[in-house]
Write a protein that holds these residues in place. Structure first.
Motif, PDB file in Angstrom:
ATOM      1  N   VAL A 259      -6.620  -3.779 -11.576  1.00 25.59           N
ATOM      2  CA  VAL A 259      -6.640  -3.109 -10.275  1.00 25.59           C
ATOM      3  C   VAL A 259      -7.891  -2.240 -10.216  1.00 25.59           C
ATOM      4  O   VAL A 259      -8.105  -1.386 -11.081  1.00 25.59           O
ATOM      5  CB  VAL A 259      -5.380  -2.252 -10.057  1.00 25.59           C
ATOM      6  CG1 VAL A 259      -5.451  -1.539  -8.712  1.00 25.59           C
ATOM      7  CG2 VAL A 259      -4.123  -3.119 -10.133  1.00 25.59           C
ATOM      8  N   ILE A 260      -8.710  -2.468  -9.200  1.00 26.58           N
ATOM      9  CA  ILE A 260      -9.965  -1.740  -9.018  1.00 26.58           C
ATOM     10  C   ILE A 260      -9.858  -1.003  -7.692  1.00 26.58           C
ATOM     11  O   ILE A 260      -9.797  -1.628  -6.627  1.00 26.58           O
ATOM     12  CB  ILE A 260     -11.165  -2.710  -9.017  1.00 26.58           C
ATOM     13  CG1 ILE A 260     -11.180  -3.524 -10.315  1.00 26.58           C
ATOM     14  CG2 ILE A 260     -12.474  -1.961  -8.831  1.00 26.58           C
ATOM     15  CD1 ILE A 260     -12.162  -4.683 -10.308  1.00 26.58           C
ATOM     16  N   VAL A 261      -9.820   0.347  -7.741  1.00 30.14           N
ATOM     17  CA  VAL A 261      -9.486   1.064  -6.507  1.00 30.14           C
ATOM     18  C   VAL A 261      -9.961   2.513  -6.558  1.00 30.14           C
ATOM     19  O   VAL A 261      -9.998   3.144  -7.611  1.00 30.14           O
ATOM     20  CB  VAL A 261      -7.956   1.026  -6.266  1.00 30.14           C
ATOM     21  CG1 VAL A 261      -7.205   1.765  -7.355  1.00 30.14           C
ATOM     22  CG2 VAL A 261      -7.594   1.584  -4.896  1.00 30.14           C
ATOM     23  N   VAL A 262     -10.336   3.023  -5.386  1.00 24.40           N
ATOM     24  CA  VAL A 262     -10.486   4.457  -5.144  1.00 24.40           C
ATOM     25  C   VAL A 262      -9.258   4.875  -4.351  1.00 24.40           C
ATOM     26  O   VAL A 262      -9.000   4.330  -3.273  1.00 24.40           O
ATOM     27  CB  VAL A 262     -11.763   4.763  -4.335  1.00 24.40           C
ATOM     28  CG1 VAL A 262     -11.890   6.265  -4.086  1.00 24.40           C
ATOM     29  CG2 VAL A 262     -12.994   4.235  -5.051  1.00 24.40           C
ATOM     30  N   CYS A 263      -8.469   5.806  -4.880  1.00 22.03           N
ATOM     31  CA  CYS A 263      -7.223   6.164  -4.200  1.00 22.03           C
ATOM     32  C   CYS A 263      -6.884   7.624  -4.461  1.00 22.03           C
ATOM     33  O   CYS A 263      -7.373   8.236  -5.412  1.00 22.03           O
ATOM     34  CB  CYS A 263      -6.070   5.266  -4.658  1.00 22.03           C
ATOM     35  SG  CYS A 263      -5.678   5.401  -6.420  1.00 22.03           S
ATOM     36  N   HIS A 264      -6.026   8.165  -3.608  1.00 24.46           N
ATOM     37  CA  HIS A 264      -5.587   9.547  -3.800  1.00 24.46           C
ATOM     38  C   HIS A 264      -4.607   9.658  -4.959  1.00 24.46           C
ATOM     39  O   HIS A 264      -4.620  10.644  -5.694  1.00 24.46           O
ATOM     40  CB  HIS A 264      -4.936  10.076  -2.523  1.00 24.46           C
ATOM     41  CG  HIS A 264      -4.475  11.498  -2.636  1.00 24.46           C
ATOM     42  ND1 HIS A 264      -5.347  12.555  -2.749  1.00 24.46           N
ATOM     43  CD2 HIS A 264      -3.231  12.036  -2.687  1.00 24.46           C
ATOM     44  CE1 HIS A 264      -4.670  13.680  -2.852  1.00 24.46           C
ATOM     45  NE2 HIS A 264      -3.382  13.400  -2.817  1.00 24.46           N
TER      46      HIS A 264
END
Length: 528
Positions: free
Chosen positions: A351-356
């Motif tokens: 999983v590759i993500v920018v998230c809060h």
């Protein structure tokens, strides 16, 4: 809250802050304020300084009838902290926060049910099916479980919201107890509905204050309050399971032809969006059983939507705009996610993500490349989890981050929190060794200004990439200086290409490259 959580409930400060921050995140703070808070948090030079900043967060209180301030959780009126600008003050509503804490009991294990075999905590907890039917212990997405919980605990919820003078000496309600309008407004955090199936979704307090309902729910204009008995009866008679969840999404939602139907697979890919069911509610996108293909989508449909990726296998999914469940051997590249990414019951998923917020449960062999301003939450049942810094970009990434209020600092990708310790085992996760770290390229062209990974990479990972690049340069120079003839160069090139092709097949990367080729006209696509 920290006084009660740490002093009375014996929670750690980190866990107390987690509950507070989780609830605040549910309310969806506006992006500019979130960015300012991130800037203030990133400026803290030590854990002690960060703790002082967090201690300025407070419970926002309403007013009693007559204008007197309602006491905060500590018993005294909550006052704004003059040492922090109004922009950076973090606050939540007291009554709504109490409701949020109470409904955490939804996940409490029943001893009787566990003895009968209906419920038991295990590393591989089952989850509800997409039709909403129960399939085991996970209740996050089970609409029937939500309905049953509120029906069973409705009186307790109402008692929790009563003013102290409305309670008996034993701290229970009486036949004459009144529920304030403020309490019903707080209950709108959990309940909303429609009038005569009109399709217009309204919060509970608006429905309760509607004139034709006063006779049923016991509202008094003089007291500006509701009779507890009548209000409870009215709520019970009207309460139903959420008609806007996954079941409605699949049955009545708009079918999205985003996926191909792959020959040789027995399951049919299903993708649907609930945006057309009720326009006022944030849409839900359900993506199920995508198999052996690359799916890439940047769509207005995904903006502000709740996305659920379910039972996807051997696929590469790019959603540049999320619950990820029961997926295997897949790579998911997500655009900035304003709230949370939940990963459950997945095997060998990247999983590759920018998230809060990132939360994971019952995962095995998964790797998370993240940029997040909060600590990743490791719940129960995880094995061999790896964390690594976010390592990709696409041209619109920084614009999308700004739209949802996500900054490059602070970044807690390497500081996960073990919320549920499995037998005290702290070895369920590791930080990916720099020697195993490779950058990821989003293989699509688009307009935008982002040309590198936001925030850069930690020094040790950047150094590993530099050393690897040096080896490539040395190899290229060696080949160039070998003095090969034209025929030798041609033969050598064929040898390298053959070895590279073998590697593509052995690693499964050939499938990814092949699936990047646009499908031929007339090929079958998913209708839902």
């Amino acid at each position: 809250w920290r006084h009660i959580a740490c002093g009375k409930l014996q929670l750690s400060r980190e866990l107390a802050w987690l509950y507070f921050e989780l609830f605040r995140g549910l309310l969806g703070p506006d992006p500019p304020r979130r960015l300012r808070w991130a800037e203030a948090e990133a400026a803290c030079a030590s854990a002690e300084e960060l703790e002082r900043e967090r201690s300025k967060a407070r419970v926002r209180t309403g007013l009693r009838r007559g204008g007197a301030p309602r006491p905060g959780l500590g018993g005294s009126p909550a006052q704004p902290d003059s040492s922090l600008s109004p922009v950076l003050q973090l606050s939540v509503d007291t009554l709504q926060f109490l409701l949020f804490l109470y409904v955490q009991q939804l996940h409490k294990v029943s001893l009787r049910r566990s003895l009968l075999g209906d419920e038991w905590p295990s590393p591989r907890t089952k989850s509800p099916s997409l039709t909403g039917k129960s399939a085991g212990g996970s209740k996050n997405w089970n609409e029937q479980e939500h309905h049953a919980f509120v029906q069973s605990h409705l009186l307790d919820l109402l008692e929790l919201l009563l003013e102290p003078e409305q309670l008996s000496n034993s701290s229970h309600c009486t036949s004459s107890s009144l529920v304030s309008s403020e309490a019903v407004c707080a209950l709108s955090f959990l309940l909303e509905g429609t009038v005569s199936s009109s399709g217009t979704v309204r919060p509970l307090h608006e429905l309760a204050l509607w004139q034709p309902c006063h006779g049923h729910n016991g509202y008094s204009k003089v007291a500006r309050a509701f009779s507890l008995g009548k209000l409870e009866s009215w709520l019970r008679s009207a309460l139903t399971a959420n008609p806007l969840g996954m079941t409605a999404c699949l049955r009545a939602g708009r079918k999205l032809a985003w996926a191909q139907q792959v020959e040789g697979t027995t399951r049919r890919a299903k993708i649907a969006c609930s945006a057309r069911v009720v326009p006022q509610v944030s849409p839900m996108v359900v993506m199920s059983q995508v198999c052996r293909q690359t799916l890439a989508k940047s769509s207005d449909t995904l903006v502000g939507a709740h996305v659920r990726i379910h039972r996807c296998n051997e696929s590469f999914i790019y959603l540049l705009s999320v619950t990820i469940e029961k997926c295997r051997n897949s790579t998911l590249v997500l655009g900035p996610v304003e709230t949370s990414v939940h990963v459950q019951s997945c095997d060998s998923v990247r999983v590759i993500v920018v998230c809060h917020r990132l939360a994971l449960a019952a995962t095995t062999g998964c790797t998370f490349y993240t940029l997040t301003p909060t600590q990743p939450l490791i719940l129960s049942g995880n094995q061999a989890v790896s964390f690594a810094p976010f390592h990709t970009h696409y041209p619109m990434l920084e614009d999308h981050m700004a739209q949802v209020g996500l900054a490059t600092l602070p970044n807690y990708w390497d500081s996960p929190m073990l919320v549920c310790r499995d037998s005290g085992d702290t070895g369920v996760f590791r930080l990916l060794p720099p020697s195993d770290f490779y950058p990821f390229v989003v293989p699509f062209e688009m307009e935008g200004d982002t040309t590198e990974t936001p925030g850069g990479l930690p020094q040790e990972y950047q150094e590993a990439l530099r050393q690897r690049e040096q080896k490539v340069q040395v190899w290229q120079r060696t080949v160039k200086e070998a003095g090969l003839t034209r025929d030798q160069r041609k033969q050598f090139q064929m040898l390298v290409e053959n070895k590279f092709y073998e590697w593509l097949v052995q690693t499964g990367n050939r499938q990814q490259l092949d699936s990047l080729v646009p499908p031929a006209m007339g090929s079958k696509q998913a209708a839902g």
